[in-house]
Enzyme design. Structure first.
Site, PDB file in Angstrom:
ATOM      1  CD  GLU A  17     -57.013 -35.403  75.774  1.00 52.42           C
ATOM      2  OE1 GLU A  17     -56.981 -34.266  75.276  1.00 52.42           O
ATOM      3  OE2 GLU A  17     -56.288 -36.326  75.381  1.00 52.42           O
TER       4      GLU A  17
ATOM      5  CG  LEU B  77     -52.568 -25.131  84.231  1.00 56.18           C
ATOM      6  CD1 LEU B  77     -53.480 -26.343  84.331  1.00 56.18           C
ATOM      7  CD2 LEU B  77     -51.777 -25.197  82.934  1.00 56.18           C
TER       8      LEU B  77
ATOM      9  CE1 TYR C 298     -58.698 -33.570  71.026  1.00 55.33           C
ATOM     10  CE2 TYR C 298     -58.918 -32.666  73.250  1.00 55.33           C
ATOM     11  CZ  TYR C 298     -58.224 -33.424  72.325  1.00 55.33           C
ATOM     12  OH  TYR C 298     -57.085 -34.068  72.692  1.00 55.33           O
TER      13      TYR C 298
ATOM     14  CG  ASP D  96     -56.068 -31.585  68.655  1.00 53.87           C
ATOM     15  OD1 ASP D  96     -56.144 -32.077  67.514  1.00 53.87           O
ATOM     16  OD2 ASP D  96     -55.035 -31.656  69.348  1.00 53.87           O
TER      17      ASP D  96
END
Length: 368
Positions: free
Chosen positions: A42, A85, A125, A143
């Site tokens: 996540e 990332l 979230y 989300d």
DNA sequence: TAGACGTGGTC
DNA sequence: TGACCAAGTCT
């Protein structure tokens, strides 16, 4: 806002979950419900596409199989696992949260959404996702997919960039989420948002929930979700200092309070005005080198500037090069000289890779 | 609350 | 190229 009858709600749940059971994506973090696995996935998936995350997830789990491994990892190794990332505070916060879990929670996960949000880097979230997927709690996980899907299904006009809008969606979703399969419900919404109900080129005609999609039925899909415009990135002029010495190239570890915190890169200096440009050799000399030598050695590298766009800034980077005959004094400098063969051992941002590539190309051009 | 915080894909 | 998007959080 939500006017669905109990029967319609039930029909929606059944339709969605039946579709999910037959068509769910097999993803590496869906093999079990281990909260550590769910958590890592996540965090990686925040503002990042699934296909980008998959190889990172495999590498990360190999490097840090347990929370203890994550908590003990050297920061450079951690950032290296995250290299490319983006949003690097995610992984530094994950290590802080891992230490929180071990130190303050005896290594046991809080199992409620509110409890999960006490951990650094876990917001509404991610807390909802972990609570529902790992702990079977009937919590929404709102989300971008959930915003898009439910805003279309129910024609919700609220601006999804406003923080308070999340509460509205959570209230609605609480009435729709089945208590026996909350995690699958949330993941089904995400799969729906990534397949039939995409932001671009959606395929609502074939969507399993088209009959529930009011915006589709009204021909208004393009009107949802409502979202205010983003700001344009601000232009910034910089100079990258490419200092070559007998031992290698000079890298600087970026300060923890600046963009790309704790990553390594060639020193970057502001280059907005003529005055700043003229002062560059002096600034450089003051920081880590003998001024006379630097002034002799430093020269601009020919060619167009390197550009790199972040969410909020657009960098235009000119390259300055110096070839030093002796090692600079680095005793008061947060950096080190790295031989080219060891560049890949340091965590570097993408913009550093761009600078290095441009520099290599232009160096060849100089000898043409 | 609005702005900071990365990168890669897509059209 | 530029604009927008992608499983958001922190301050």
């Amino acid at each position: 806002m939500l006017t669905w009858s109990d029967a319609k709600t039930k029909a929606f749940q059944t339709t969605l979950l039946d579709w999910y059971d037959k068509n769910r994506r097999e993803l590496p973090w869906r093999k079990d419900h281990d909260p550590y696995h769910i958590w890592v996935s996540e965090i990686m998936l925040q503002q990042t596409q699934v296909n980008t995350v998959i190889p990172y997830y495999h590498r990360f789990m190999k490097m840090f199989p347990t929370i203890d491994d994550l908590a003990r990892a050297p920061e450079n190794q951690l950032l290296k696992a995250w290299e490319g990332l983006g949003y690097y505070s995610r992984v530094r916060n994950m290590q802080r949260a891992a230490r929180q879990l071990l130190d303050d929670y005896d290594g046991k996960w809080p199992q409620t959404k509110a409890g999960l949000q006490e951990l650094v880097g876990i917001g509404p979230y991610t807390a909802g996702a972990i609570a529902s997927i790992a702990f079977n709690q009937p919590e929404p996980a709102v989300d971008g997919n959930a915003f898009r899907v439910f805003s279309q299904l129910l024609e919700i006009e609220a601006d999804i960039t406003k923080p308070q809008t999340r509460q509205l969606f959570e209230t609605v979703i609480r009435k729709l989420i089945p208590h026996d399969r909350p995690g699958d419900f949330n993941q089904a919404i995400m799969d729906l948002g990534a397949s039939y109900m995409t932001a671009k080129n959606p395929d609502n005609e074939n969507s399993p929930v088209r009959a529930f999609n009011q915006a589709y039925l009204d021909g208004r899909v393009a009107d949802f979700p409502v979202r205010s415009k983003r700001l344009k990135p601000v232009d910034k002029q910089l100079a990258a200092l490419i200092i070559h010495t007998p031992e290698g190239y000079l890298f600087q570890q970026r300060a923890s309070n600046e963009l790309l915190a704790k990553l390594w890169a060639f020193p970057l200096l502001a280059n907005e005005t003529d005055t700043e440009v003229e002062a560059l050799p002096t600034v450089l000399a003051e920081q880590f080198c003998d001024e006379t030598e630097i002034k002799v050695a430093l020269r601009w590298v020919a060619g167009p500037a390197v550009t790199h766009t972040f969410t909020h800034q657009k960098w235009h980077i000119a390259l300055l090069h110096a070839d030093l005959r002796k090692q600079p004094d680095l005793s008061h400098f947060a950096g080190r000289v790295v031989p080219e063969a060891k560049f890949d051992q340091l965590p570097v941002p993408t913009v550093q890779k761009k600078i290095w590539q441009a520099y290599q190309k232009r160096q060849i051009n100089l000898f043409d």
